[in-house]
Design an enzyme around this catalytic site. Structure first.
Site, PDB file in Angstrom:
ATOM      1  N   ASP A  48       0.792  -1.245   0.000  1.00 32.00           N
ATOM      2  CA  ASP A  48       0.000   0.000   0.000  1.00 32.00           C
ATOM      3  C   ASP A  48       0.825   1.298   0.000  1.00 32.00           C
ATOM      4  O   ASP A  48       0.541   2.217   0.788  1.00 32.00           O
ATOM      5  CB  ASP A  48      -0.971   0.008   1.197  1.00 32.00           C
ATOM      6  CG  ASP A  48      -2.003  -1.117   1.115  1.00 32.00           C
ATOM      7  OD1 ASP A  48      -1.929  -1.931   0.179  1.00 32.00           O
ATOM      8  OD2 ASP A  48      -2.874  -1.178   1.996  1.00 32.00           O
ATOM      9  N   CYS A 107      -2.343  -3.043   7.468  1.00 28.74           N
ATOM     10  CA  CYS A 107      -2.144  -3.913   6.303  1.00 28.74           C
ATOM     11  C   CYS A 107      -0.850  -4.707   6.353  1.00 28.74           C
ATOM     12  O   CYS A 107      -0.821  -5.862   5.925  1.00 28.74           O
ATOM     13  CB  CYS A 107      -2.291  -3.096   5.025  1.00 28.74           C
ATOM     14  SG  CYS A 107      -4.018  -2.554   4.842  1.00 28.74           S
ATOM     15  N   LYS A 138      -6.946  -4.917  -3.372  1.00 29.97           N
ATOM     16  CA  LYS A 138      -7.773  -5.486  -2.311  1.00 29.97           C
ATOM     17  C   LYS A 138      -8.731  -4.436  -1.785  1.00 29.97           C
ATOM     18  O   LYS A 138      -8.491  -3.234  -1.957  1.00 29.97           O
ATOM     19  CB  LYS A 138      -6.872  -5.985  -1.168  1.00 29.97           C
ATOM     20  CG  LYS A 138      -6.050  -4.862  -0.559  1.00 29.97           C
ATOM     21  CD  LYS A 138      -5.050  -5.383   0.427  1.00 29.97           C
ATOM     22  CE  LYS A 138      -4.218  -4.275   1.001  1.00 29.97           C
ATOM     23  NZ  LYS A 138      -4.973  -3.258   1.750  1.00 29.97           N
TER      24      LYS A 138
HETATM   25  C1  VGL Z   1      -4.995   0.448   5.643  1.00 31.89           C
HETATM   26  C2  VGL Z   1      -6.621   1.238   7.060  1.00 31.89           C
HETATM   27  C3  VGL Z   1      -7.559   1.183   6.050  1.00 31.89           C
HETATM   28  C4  VGL Z   1      -3.559   0.072   5.435  1.00 31.89           C
HETATM   29  C5  VGL Z   1      -5.936   0.383   4.628  1.00 31.89           C
HETATM   30  O1  VGL Z   1      -3.077   0.077   4.284  1.00 31.89           O
HETATM   31  O2  VGL Z   1      -2.884  -0.234   6.440  1.00 31.89           O
HETATM   32  N1  VGL Z   1      -5.354   0.872   6.851  1.00 31.89           N
HETATM   33  N2  VGL Z   1      -7.202   0.752   4.838  1.00 31.89           N
END
Ligand code: VGL
Ligand code: ZN
Length: 201
Positions: free
Chosen positions: A8, A151, A106
Site C-alpha cells: 500500500d 495492512c 484489495k
Molecule cells: C490500511 C486502514 C484502512 C492500510 C488500509 O493500508 O494499512 N489501513 N485501509
C-alpha cells in the site's frame, strides 16, 4: 524462491493524503533500495469503491475512528481513502514501478474490508496473491510498507498462516498509531514473523 511485497505505498497513505501515515513518504526510498535486490517484486493497492463501508461517510452520525459492526465483524471506520481510479489510490510517485512485476488490489468488496494482501478481513475470499506466489514457487516473502498496524501486520500474519517464511523489514514500515504500531511488531514477532533490519539483507 523469494519475493518482496510492497504494501500500500499509495498517495492517500502519505503525508497530506486522506489517511496519512506519519512518515509514510520516508519508506519509498527504502522500498526502492530493496526492490533492486529481488527478482520478484509485488505491490499491493488498497482499492475501494467510493461507497465502501469502511468509510465513516457511509454511516450517518459516525466519525473516523468509530467502530461499527460490519457483517458480524467489528470494523474501524476511516476517512474516504484509496478510491478506485483516483489519484489518492495511485502508487506514490517516486516508487520505482519498473521493478514491480505484479500488482494485487484489495478492498474492492463494498461490504468487507481487506487489510491483508491475502484475504478479506472475514477470510471469505482470497485476493489471488497466494495463487500467484504458488505459481512462481515463492515460499519466502519479505514485507515492507504501510501501515505497520493494519495492512502490514495482517498480511504478515496471513502469510505465516499460509506456511510461508515471512520477514518484515522494520525501516520500510510506518504505523498509523504509535502504540498500535509497537503492539503490531510484538504480535508479528510472537506469530513467527522475522522482524529484520534492511542491513540484514
Ligand atoms: C490500511 C486502514 C484502512 C492500510 C488500509 O493500508 O494499512 N489501513 N485501509
Ligand atoms: Zn482501506
Amino acid at each position: 524462491m523469494k519475493a518482496l511485497i510492497l504494501i500500500d505505498l499509495q498517495n492517500d497513505f502519505m503525508p497530506g493524503g486522506a489517511l496519512a501515515v506519519p512518515g509514510g513518504d520516508a519508506v519509498v526510498a527504502v522500498a526502492n533500495r530493496l526492490a533492486r535486490r529481488f527478482e520478484h517484486v509485488i505491490a499491493t493497492q488498497d482499492w475501494h469503491p467510493a461507497d465502501h463501508l469502511s468509510f465513516a461517510s457511509q454511516h450517518p452520525g459516525k466519525s473516523p475512528g468509530d467502530v461499527v459492526d460490519l457483517d458480524g465483524l467489528p470494523q474501524t471506520l476511516w476517512p474516504d481513502h484509496c478510491v478506485q481510479e483516483t489519484a489518492g489510490a495511485e502508487l506514490r510517485r517516486g516508487l520505482d514501478v519498473g521493478r514491480i512485476d505484479t500488482v494485487i488490489r484489495k478492498g474492492g468488496d463494498r461490504l468487507l474490508d481487506s487489510y491483508s494482501a491475502f484475504f478479506d478481513n472475514a477470510h471469505r475470499r482470497a485476493t489471488g496473491l497466494h495463487e500467484h506466489l504458488r505459481g512462481a514457487a515463492i515460499d519466502e516473502v519479505y514485507l515492507t510498507g504501510l501501515a505497520t498496524d493494519y495492512c502490514v501486520k495482517f498480511s504478515a500474519l496471513d502469510a505465516v498462516g499460509l506456511g510461508l517464511r515471512v520477514r518484515v523489514i522494520r525501516e520500510g514500515c510506518r504505523g498509523i498509531g504509535l502504540e498500535s504500531g509497537a503492539r503490531a511488531w510484538a504480535e508479528m514477532a510472537a506469530a513467527g514473523v522475522d522482524v529484520i533490519s534492511q542491513d540484514a539483507l
